[in-house]
Design a protein around this motif. Structure first.
Motif, PDB file in Angstrom:
ATOM      1  N   MET A  38      46.351  49.832  43.033  1.00 46.68           N
ATOM      2  CA  MET A  38      45.996  48.439  43.716  1.00 46.68           C
ATOM      3  C   MET A  38      46.518  47.378  43.000  1.00 46.68           C
ATOM      4  O   MET A  38      46.390  47.345  41.748  1.00 46.68           O
ATOM      5  N   HIS A  39      47.052  46.381  43.609  1.00 55.41           N
ATOM      6  CA  HIS A  39      47.636  45.263  42.942  1.00 55.41           C
ATOM      7  C   HIS A  39      46.574  44.271  42.757  1.00 55.41           C
ATOM      8  O   HIS A  39      46.430  43.366  43.194  1.00 55.41           O
ATOM      9  N   LEU A  40      45.992  44.655  41.727  1.00 57.68           N
ATOM     10  CA  LEU A  40      44.477  44.166  41.249  1.00 57.68           C
ATOM     11  C   LEU A  40      44.670  42.817  40.246  1.00 57.68           C
ATOM     12  O   LEU A  40      43.860  41.837  40.451  1.00 57.68           O
ATOM     13  N   PHE A  41      45.921  42.651  39.600  1.00 58.51           N
ATOM     14  CA  PHE A  41      45.939  41.597  38.218  1.00 58.51           C
ATOM     15  C   PHE A  41      46.806  40.474  38.756  1.00 58.51           C
ATOM     16  O   PHE A  41      46.987  39.783  37.825  1.00 58.51           O
ATOM     17  N   GLY A  42      47.547  40.535  39.885  1.00 60.35           N
ATOM     18  CA  GLY A  42      48.454  39.491  40.045  1.00 60.35           C
ATOM     19  C   GLY A  42      49.443  40.034  40.862  1.00 60.35           C
ATOM     20  O   GLY A  42      49.660  41.142  41.251  1.00 60.35           O
ATOM     21  N   ARG A  43      50.794  39.390  40.601  1.00 63.27           N
ATOM     22  CA  ARG A  43      52.305  39.705  41.075  1.00 63.27           C
ATOM     23  C   ARG A  43      53.251  39.050  40.347  1.00 63.27           C
ATOM     24  O   ARG A  43      53.109  38.217  39.554  1.00 63.27           O
ATOM     25  N   MET A  80      50.601  44.102  34.186  1.00 65.51           N
ATOM     26  CA  MET A  80      51.532  44.247  35.546  1.00 65.51           C
ATOM     27  C   MET A  80      50.599  44.141  36.724  1.00 65.51           C
ATOM     28  O   MET A  80      49.217  44.394  36.538  1.00 65.51           O
ATOM     29  N   PRO A  81      51.298  44.229  38.039  1.00 63.84           N
ATOM     30  CA  PRO A  81      50.182  44.109  39.268  1.00 63.84           C
ATOM     31  C   PRO A  81      49.276  45.055  39.190  1.00 63.84           C
ATOM     32  O   PRO A  81      47.816  45.060  39.580  1.00 63.84           O
ATOM     33  N   TRP A 163      39.631  50.969  37.228  1.00 66.43           N
ATOM     34  CA  TRP A 163      40.688  51.793  36.552  1.00 66.43           C
ATOM     35  C   TRP A 163      40.890  53.133  37.132  1.00 66.43           C
ATOM     36  O   TRP A 163      39.753  53.605  37.648  1.00 66.43           O
ATOM     37  N   GLN A 164      42.076  53.633  37.040  1.00 62.45           N
ATOM     38  CA  GLN A 164      42.152  55.206  37.266  1.00 62.45           C
ATOM     39  C   GLN A 164      41.616  55.824  36.349  1.00 62.45           C
ATOM     40  O   GLN A 164      41.488  55.352  35.090  1.00 62.45           O
ATOM     41  N   ARG A 165      41.086  57.038  36.569  1.00 61.29           N
ATOM     42  CA  ARG A 165      40.514  57.839  35.633  1.00 61.29           C
ATOM     43  C   ARG A 165      41.534  58.201  34.286  1.00 61.29           C
ATOM     44  O   ARG A 165      42.731  58.510  34.711  1.00 61.29           O
ATOM     45  N   PHE A 197      55.260  52.622  39.210  1.00 65.85           N
ATOM     46  CA  PHE A 197      54.209  52.248  39.749  1.00 65.85           C
ATOM     47  C   PHE A 197      54.468  51.109  40.871  1.00 65.85           C
ATOM     48  O   PHE A 197      53.480  50.620  41.263  1.00 65.85           O
ATOM     49  N   TYR A 198      55.565  50.668  41.161  1.00 65.10           N
ATOM     50  CA  TYR A 198      55.822  49.487  42.395  1.00 65.10           C
ATOM     51  C   TYR A 198      55.545  50.221  43.743  1.00 65.10           C
ATOM     52  O   TYR A 198      55.775  51.255  43.906  1.00 65.10           O
ATOM     53  N   SER A 199      54.754  49.341  44.291  1.00 68.24           N
ATOM     54  CA  SER A 199      54.657  49.601  45.863  1.00 68.24           C
ATOM     55  C   SER A 199      54.700  48.357  46.448  1.00 68.24           C
ATOM     56  O   SER A 199      54.341  47.140  45.796  1.00 68.24           O
ATOM     57  N   THR A 200      54.510  48.259  47.840  1.00 65.68           N
ATOM     58  CA  THR A 200      54.445  46.953  48.522  1.00 65.68           C
ATOM     59  C   THR A 200      52.989  46.676  48.956  1.00 65.68           C
ATOM     60  O   THR A 200      52.572  45.851  49.537  1.00 65.68           O
ATOM     61  N   ASP A 201      52.003  48.005  48.605  1.00 63.43           N
ATOM     62  CA  ASP A 201      50.666  47.778  48.831  1.00 63.43           C
ATOM     63  C   ASP A 201      49.952  46.507  48.049  1.00 63.43           C
ATOM     64  O   ASP A 201      50.212  46.615  46.785  1.00 63.43           O
ATOM     65  N   THR A 202      49.082  45.960  48.394  1.00 68.84           N
ATOM     66  CA  THR A 202      48.384  44.728  47.902  1.00 68.84           C
ATOM     67  C   THR A 202      46.978  45.174  47.950  1.00 68.84           C
ATOM     68  O   THR A 202      46.165  44.517  47.319  1.00 68.84           O
TER      69      THR A 202
END
Length: 202
Positions: A38-43, A80-81, A163-165, A197-202
């Protein structure tokens, strides 16, 4: 040229080297992904990472790791995001371990055998449970726990994953590799549209 990132992708399964002693002095390229990426940390805007409040927590706790752990020395780092990259040096608390490839003795190519397991009075062997003290694993576990606790307090989601495991580490063996990885980390936001890791999902 930046390193081939396909070699450094993070997966759910552990990527620890089975014959490597992660408490010994060494330098590592570490990647940790946000839960479900998930884009949790910003953009990223115009090639620059703009951290939100959660991203600032991720950065603050990363740098705090060096302040509270004598064996940890930090080098290049970026939020990163949906993931973070950083170089971590593990060294004895009393060692002078500069985070510079020209001044740090990277480990040999042949990985050492990890310490023997403890033997109990009954003759049974016991293996360490969880990350060993003063190891890369204990540093990352502590970091992830601290970030998770603070973010969940901020968003009032106790127990929710941040976080991811697991995480990925790459043992840095040469000065050239250290320079390439350092530059890869520092320039990561400029290549966000092409990032693994780029995606347009936020």
């Amino acid at each position: 040229m930046p390193p081939d990132y396909d070699r450094y992708q993070t997966h759910h399964r552990s990527r620890r080297h089975p014959d490597w002693d992660y408490t010994q002095p060494a330098a590592y390229f570490v990647t940790i992904c946000a839960h479900d990426r998930m884009h949790l940390f910003g953009r990223v805007v115009d090639g620059q990472m703009r951290c939100n409040a959660f991203g600032r927590v991720a950065a603050e706790e990363w740098h705090r790791s060096e302040a509270i752990r004598d064996e940890v020395h930090l080098d290049a780092f970026v939020v990163m995001p949906n993931h973070i990259h950083g170089i971590v040096v593990i060294a004895p608390p009393d060692a002078d371990a500069p985070t510079d490839p020209q001044g740090y003795a990277v480990p040999p190519v042949d990985a050492p055998t990890p310490p023997d397991p403890d033997v109990t009075s009954s003759g049974r062997t016991t293996l360490p449970c969880g990350p060993q003290r003063r190891s890369l694993g204990s540093c990352i576990a502590g970091y992830k726990a601290a970030v998770t606790r603070r973010i969940n307090q901020m968003r009032e989601t106790p127990g929710a994953p941040v976080w991811q495991r697991n995480y990925h580490d790459h043992i840095i063996r040469t000065a050239g590799a250290w320079h390439r990885i350092r530059r890869y980390i520092q320039t990561n936001p400029t290549r966000w549209d092409d990032d693994t890791f780029y995606s347009t999902d936020t």
